[in-house]
Design a protein around this motif. Sequence first.
Motif, PDB file in Angstrom:
ATOM      1  N   SER A   1       1.491  12.768  -4.075  1.00 28.42           N
ATOM      2  CA  SER A   1       0.040  12.577  -4.254  1.00 28.42           C
ATOM      3  C   SER A   1      -0.648  12.259  -2.928  1.00 28.42           C
ATOM      4  O   SER A   1      -1.814  12.574  -2.743  1.00 28.42           O
ATOM      5  CB  SER A   1      -0.256  11.516  -5.313  1.00 28.42           C
ATOM      6  N   THR A   2       0.066  11.674  -1.979  1.00 30.29           N
ATOM      7  CA  THR A   2      -0.520  11.420  -0.649  1.00 30.29           C
ATOM      8  C   THR A   2      -0.927  12.727   0.024  1.00 30.29           C
ATOM      9  O   THR A   2      -1.973  12.813   0.651  1.00 30.29           O
ATOM     10  CB  THR A   2       0.515  10.705   0.260  1.00 30.29           C
TER      11      THR A   2
ATOM     12  N   ASP B   1       0.814  -1.222   0.000  1.00 31.01           N
ATOM     13  CA  ASP B   1       0.000   0.000   0.000  1.00 31.01           C
ATOM     14  C   ASP B   1       0.849   1.274   0.000  1.00 31.01           C
ATOM     15  O   ASP B   1       0.360   2.338   0.326  1.00 31.01           O
ATOM     16  CB  ASP B   1      -0.946  -0.003   1.215  1.00 31.01           C
TER      17      ASP B   1
ATOM     18  N   ARG C   1       2.666   4.630  -1.143  1.00 22.24           N
ATOM     19  CA  ARG C   1       2.177   5.663  -2.057  1.00 22.24           C
ATOM     20  C   ARG C   1       3.240   6.724  -2.248  1.00 22.24           C
ATOM     21  O   ARG C   1       4.172   6.834  -1.462  1.00 22.24           O
ATOM     22  CB  ARG C   1       0.915   6.297  -1.468  1.00 22.24           C
ATOM     23  N   CYS C   2       3.042   7.525  -3.317  1.00 23.24           N
ATOM     24  CA  CYS C   2       3.968   8.622  -3.576  1.00 23.24           C
ATOM     25  C   CYS C   2       3.665   9.750  -2.587  1.00 23.24           C
ATOM     26  O   CYS C   2       2.502  10.059  -2.331  1.00 23.24           O
ATOM     27  CB  CYS C   2       3.812   9.052  -5.032  1.00 23.24           C
TER      28      CYS C   2
END
Length: 129
Positions: free
Chosen positions: A79-80, A73, A75-76
């Motif tokens: 973008s988070t 899970d 994430r970048c």
Amino acid sequence: MVDEPGQTPYERAGGADVVRRLVDRFYDLMESDPAVAPLRAMHAQDLGPMREKLGDFLIGWLGGPPLYFEREDSRCMGSTHRPFAIDNAIREQWLSCMHRALDESGIADDLQRQIRNALGQMTEAMRNR
Ligand code: HEM
């Protein structure tokens, strides 16, 4: 702790236990200090998953095992954080919890300074207001 050239910041900091304690203290402060209530309110009710994720992230970021990037899970970071309104006040709340947690971490002063500088820049890049 002996400072030897060639050690990663993760090793110099004292490894996973020290990073996990730092992150726990960070979220304990976020949960208990009314001055950072707006920052707390941005986060999910249960901070348990964030305690794990930020710990995993920081361990890899400091040069330890890349636990966060091995997660299904992961994430970048851009973008988070983009959906959240991050202005300077919220940024200062985040940094205030992290600085107090660092103060109590036992991490060597010069390494703490590097970590504070790097997080100062990273949080500035996350500011979107
Ligand atoms: C500028 C100050 C910052 C604010 C206001 C902020 C806020 C947030 C919020 C609201 C979330 C979602 C929490 C939830 O779902 O409960 C989040 C997730 C996360 N943040 Fe930050 N953050 C900041 C800085 C940072 C920094 C500097 C790092 C890394 C050193 C970081 C690492 C993470 C990670 C790893 C996640 C979890 C992403 C995921 O896998 O879901 N944050 N942050």
